[in-house]
Design a protein around this motif. Sequence first.
Motif, PDB file in Angstrom:
ATOM      1  N   LYS A   1      32.188  51.227  43.473  1.00  0.00           N
ATOM      2  CA  LYS A   1      31.882  49.877  44.208  1.00  0.00           C
ATOM      3  C   LYS A   1      32.363  49.198  42.892  1.00  0.00           C
ATOM      4  CE  LYS A   1      27.531  47.001  43.071  1.00  0.00           C
ATOM      5  NZ  LYS A   1      26.154  47.314  42.823  1.00  0.00           N
ATOM      6  N   ILE A   2      32.897  49.088  41.462  1.00  0.00           N
ATOM      7  CA  ILE A   2      33.655  49.179  41.094  1.00  0.00           C
ATOM      8  C   ILE A   2      34.854  48.549  40.969  1.00  0.00           C
ATOM      9  CG2 ILE A   2      33.739  48.927  38.230  1.00  0.00           C
ATOM     10  CD1 ILE A   2      32.113  49.504  37.293  1.00  0.00           C
ATOM     11  N   ALA A   3      35.163  49.262  41.378  1.00  0.00           N
ATOM     12  CA  ALA A   3      37.110  49.349  41.925  1.00  0.00           C
ATOM     13  C   ALA A   3      36.913  48.029  42.875  1.00  0.00           C
ATOM     14  CB  ALA A   3      37.222  50.392  42.141  1.00  0.00           C
ATOM     15  N   ALA A   4      35.421  48.675  43.438  1.00  0.00           N
ATOM     16  CA  ALA A   4      35.542  47.028  45.165  1.00  0.00           C
ATOM     17  C   ALA A   4      35.770  46.031  44.468  1.00  0.00           C
ATOM     18  CB  ALA A   4      34.570  47.448  45.738  1.00  0.00           C
ATOM     19  N   GLN A   5      35.126  46.061  43.457  1.00  0.00           N
ATOM     20  CA  GLN A   5      34.596  44.450  43.221  1.00  0.00           C
ATOM     21  C   GLN A   5      35.570  44.637  41.603  1.00  0.00           C
ATOM     22  OE1 GLN A   5      30.942  45.800  40.087  1.00  0.00           O
ATOM     23  NE2 GLN A   5      30.132  44.162  41.473  1.00  0.00           N
ATOM     24  N   SER A   6      36.763  44.886  41.401  1.00  0.00           N
ATOM     25  CA  SER A   6      37.269  44.675  40.354  1.00  0.00           C
ATOM     26  C   SER A   6      39.007  43.994  41.457  1.00  0.00           C
ATOM     27  CB  SER A   6      37.682  45.609  39.367  1.00  0.00           C
ATOM     28  OG  SER A   6      38.294  46.215  40.466  1.00  0.00           O
ATOM     29  N   LEU A   7      39.223  44.142  42.570  1.00  0.00           N
ATOM     30  CA  LEU A   7      40.067  44.074  43.203  1.00  0.00           C
ATOM     31  C   LEU A   7      39.498  42.569  44.058  1.00  0.00           C
ATOM     32  CD1 LEU A   7      41.383  46.632  45.431  1.00  0.00           C
ATOM     33  CD2 LEU A   7      42.291  45.557  43.420  1.00  0.00           C
ATOM     34  N   ARG A   8      38.167  42.564  44.552  1.00  0.00           N
ATOM     35  CA  ARG A   8      37.749  41.109  44.385  1.00  0.00           C
ATOM     36  C   ARG A   8      37.966  40.202  42.987  1.00  0.00           C
ATOM     37  NH1 ARG A   8      33.592  43.881  47.490  1.00  0.00           N
ATOM     38  NH2 ARG A   8      34.180  43.939  49.582  1.00  0.00           N
ATOM     39  N   GLN A   9      37.482  40.630  42.173  1.00  0.00           N
ATOM     40  CA  GLN A   9      37.939  39.457  40.832  1.00  0.00           C
ATOM     41  C   GLN A   9      39.208  39.041  40.570  1.00  0.00           C
ATOM     42  OE1 GLN A   9      36.767  40.308  36.279  1.00  0.00           O
ATOM     43  NE2 GLN A   9      35.179  39.684  37.303  1.00  0.00           N
ATOM     44  N   VAL A  10      40.243  39.743  40.923  1.00  0.00           N
ATOM     45  CA  VAL A  10      41.691  39.949  41.321  1.00  0.00           C
ATOM     46  C   VAL A  10      41.873  38.773  41.703  1.00  0.00           C
ATOM     47  CG1 VAL A  10      43.970  40.272  41.345  1.00  0.00           C
ATOM     48  CG2 VAL A  10      42.456  42.019  39.598  1.00  0.00           C
ATOM     49  N   ARG A  11      41.371  39.054  43.061  1.00  0.00           N
ATOM     50  CA  ARG A  11      41.825  37.569  43.900  1.00  0.00           C
ATOM     51  C   ARG A  11      40.890  36.451  44.002  1.00  0.00           C
ATOM     52  NH1 ARG A  11      40.097  41.118  49.138  1.00  0.00           N
ATOM     53  NH2 ARG A  11      41.785  42.373  49.970  1.00  0.00           N
ATOM     54  N   ASN A  12      40.077  36.745  43.067  1.00  0.00           N
ATOM     55  CA  ASN A  12      38.943  35.008  42.669  1.00  0.00           C
ATOM     56  C   ASN A  12      39.861  34.649  41.869  1.00  0.00           C
ATOM     57  OD1 ASN A  12      37.407  33.497  42.301  1.00  0.00           O
ATOM     58  ND2 ASN A  12      36.537  34.139  40.061  1.00  0.00           N
ATOM     59  N   ILE A  13      40.356  35.572  40.859  1.00  0.00           N
ATOM     60  CA  ILE A  13      41.508  34.490  40.083  1.00  0.00           C
ATOM     61  C   ILE A  13      42.773  34.176  39.675  1.00  0.00           C
ATOM     62  CG2 ILE A  13      42.779  35.745  37.245  1.00  0.00           C
ATOM     63  CD1 ILE A  13      41.091  37.378  36.774  1.00  0.00           C
ATOM     64  N   VAL A  14      43.430  35.045  41.239  1.00  0.00           N
ATOM     65  CA  VAL A  14      44.607  34.522  41.828  1.00  0.00           C
ATOM     66  C   VAL A  14      44.545  32.637  42.688  1.00  0.00           C
ATOM     67  CG1 VAL A  14      46.359  35.181  43.253  1.00  0.00           C
ATOM     68  CG2 VAL A  14      45.528  36.540  41.460  1.00  0.00           C
ATOM     69  N   SER A  15      43.636  32.924  42.824  1.00  0.00           N
ATOM     70  CA  SER A  15      42.546  31.807  44.315  1.00  0.00           C
ATOM     71  C   SER A  15      42.807  30.343  43.470  1.00  0.00           C
ATOM     72  CB  SER A  15      42.007  32.092  45.355  1.00  0.00           C
ATOM     73  OG  SER A  15      40.858  32.354  43.465  1.00  0.00           O
ATOM     74  N   GLN A  16      42.450  30.948  42.329  1.00  0.00           N
ATOM     75  CA  GLN A  16      42.013  29.374  41.104  1.00  0.00           C
ATOM     76  C   GLN A  16      43.544  28.624  41.154  1.00  0.00           C
ATOM     77  OE1 GLN A  16      39.029  28.856  39.804  1.00  0.00           O
ATOM     78  NE2 GLN A  16      38.875  30.489  40.413  1.00  0.00           N
ATOM     79  N   PRO A  17      43.528  27.241  40.707  1.00  0.00           N
ATOM     80  CA  PRO A  17      44.680  25.816  40.514  1.00  0.00           C
ATOM     81  C   PRO A  17      45.744  25.853  39.645  1.00  0.00           C
ATOM     82  CG  PRO A  17      42.340  25.099  40.750  1.00  0.00           C
ATOM     83  CD  PRO A  17      42.194  26.564  40.836  1.00  0.00           C
ATOM     84  N   ALA A  18      45.334  27.065  38.780  1.00  0.00           N
ATOM     85  CA  ALA A  18      46.371  26.763  37.876  1.00  0.00           C
ATOM     86  C   ALA A  18      47.662  27.720  38.716  1.00  0.00           C
ATOM     87  CB  ALA A  18      46.026  27.722  36.658  1.00  0.00           C
ATOM     88  N   LEU A  19      47.378  29.191  39.380  1.00  0.00           N
ATOM     89  CA  LEU A  19      48.168  29.090  39.964  1.00  0.00           C
ATOM     90  C   LEU A  19      48.829  28.667  41.258  1.00  0.00           C
ATOM     91  CD1 LEU A  19      47.497  33.003  39.105  1.00  0.00           C
ATOM     92  CD2 LEU A  19      49.584  31.930  38.680  1.00  0.00           C
TER      93      LEU A  19
END
Length: 564
Positions: free
Chosen positions: A445-463
Motif C-alpha cells: 500500500k505504501i509503495a503505491a502511495q509513494s508513487l502517487r506522491q512522486v507524481r503530485n510533486i512533479v506536477s507542481q508549477p516549479a517543475l
Amino acid sequence: MTRRDTRQSDDRFDYIVVGGGSAGCLLANRLSRDPSMRVLLLEAGGKDDYPWIHIPVGYLYCIGNPRTDWLFKTEPDAGLNGRSLRYPRGKTLGGCSSINGMIYMRGQARDYDGWAAATGDDTWTWQNCLPDFKAHEDHYRLDNGNDPETGGNSRFSDMHGHGGEWRIEKQRLKWDILESFAEAAVEAGIPRSDDFNSGDNEGVGYFEVNQRSGWRWNTSKAFLRPAKNRPNLSVWTQSHVERLVLETEAPDPKRCTGVVLQRQGRRVEVRADREVILCAGAIGSPHILQLSGIGPAGLLKRHGIAVIHDLPGVGENLQDHLQIRAVFKVGNAKTLNTLANNLLGKAMIGLEYVLKRSGPMSMSPSQLGAFTRSDDSQAHANLEYHVQPLSLDTFGEPLHSIPAFTASVCNLNPTSVGSVRIRSNRAADAPAIAPNYLSTEEDRKIAAQSLRQVRNIVSQPALAKYRPEEWKPGRQFQSDEELARLAGDIANTIFHPVGTTRMGRDDDPTAVVDSRLRVRGIAGLRVVDAGIMPKITSGNTNSPTLMIAEKAAGWIVNDARRRG
C-alpha cells in the motif's frame, strides 16, 4: 606488507575485532587507545588503496567490483516479481563506508526510543545516543566555533560535534533541476529543512556528506589512520574468518576464545584473552555465527554443523530499505545523463574535479533529500526521497542517454522482514539472502502511495518549465495493484540491511544479543554492527552503526577497567 601486517606469528590478543568496516575501524581505534590492550583487526578484503574508493563518484566502479565488494545477490524475490538483486557490501578496509553513498543521516529520535523500549534499557534512547553521535563528529558548520550559516545558532552545537574523526560537509555542487524539485516539494506541502539530523528529519533539503574537501571520507581514514603507529594495534587484511573458536566443555555459559581464518593461503587460529567482537555486518556476522554452530538448530543440522548454541534469531529479522526509482524525462534541463554521455562533457567534468574538487565527480549518489508522510494518517515522516539529476537502471549500470532525473522513494519503516542463512558448512559459500521485499499488504500500500506522491510533486508549477514526462513506471498505471506490481519491477535495494542479530530483552527467545550487545549464552563474544538493530532506522544506516560502535567501545573499555 606493512610492519603491522608482519605479526601473523603472534596469535594471542586481548581483543579480536572481526571486520574492518565502519564499526570495526572505530572499535579498533577506541580499544587500542589503551597501550596495555593488544588489539587485532581482521578484514577479509584488502587495503583501501584503490583510487576509486576515494573519489566520490567512484562508487560506480567499486560496486560490483570484486576488489571492493562481496558480490552478494539476493534470492529471487516474489515481491520483486521474481527478480534477484545485486546486494553490495564493502570488502575492503572501511567496509561499506568505502563504497556507499556518503550520506550522513541519523534517523529519527523515535527510532532509538523504540530500541530502548524493545530492550528495556534506557541507554538506547535518543537523548542517550546523542552523545555517542557527537563524540566522533567533525561537523563543518562548527568549524568557526559556531554555525556560519545561521549566525551562531546554538541548536547546531547542541545537536552536533566538532573535532572528532568523522568529517561531515555540505555538498560541493547544485543542479537547477534539483532546486526546482525542492521548490515543487514545498509547493506540495513538504517544509524546507536545514538539518535532517535533529531527531525529526521531516522536510526537503540537501544531504550532508562524509567527505573532506571533495574526497570520500571513509572510516579507515577517519579511525585507522590516526592509530596506525600504535604498536598494540595489528591490522590483518585478506584475512577471511571461517569460524569462531568456542570452549564447549566448560560449564555454561560457553565461551568464545578466538577465531579460525584463512590468510595468505593457510589456515590460522588466533586467540582473544578478553573478547571477540563481530563487526562483519548484517550479512557477515550471522553467517559467521551459523558456521560456528550458533544459530537455529534445524538450519545448522541440515548443513552438518554441530549445534553449540541453539539461538533461533541468528540470521532472522532482516530489514532493508527498498527504493522505488521513478524516472522522468525532461526538456530544457541540464542533467548528468547528457553531460556525461559525450567526450567533451566528460573532459569538463574531470577538469573541474582536478582543479576544484567539485562538480559531478564529487557527487554522492543522491544530492537532494526529502522526508515526508505517505498519507495524513502517519504520525511521522515514513518516506525518504533520494533525488538525482540522472537516471540509470541501477547503480553500476550505464547512465541513460536521454535527459532525465530520478526521484527514488523508500518506505522508512518496512514491515516486510527476511533472513540470512547458510547454504552450506563452507565459509567460502555466500549465504542465502532473502529480504522478502513488499511481502506485506502495508508495504505494498505504501509503495503505491509513494508513487502517487512522486507524481503530485512533479506536477507542481516549479517543475513545469522542464515539461517532465514519467518514463518509469509510466502514467498508464494507476491502481494500487498496478503500482505495487510496477514497484516490484523497478525497485532496488538502497543498501541498508540490518536486524539479523538483533538485541532484545533477556526473556525474548528470538533476541541474539542483550542490550550491551553480548551474544546470549556465549561469554566473551559481542556483535557490534547494524545487525543488532531491533528495527531499521528512519534513514541511512551508516552513521547509526558508528554510534552503536561508539557506545559499545565505552562499555568494553569500562568492563576492562573494572576487571583490571
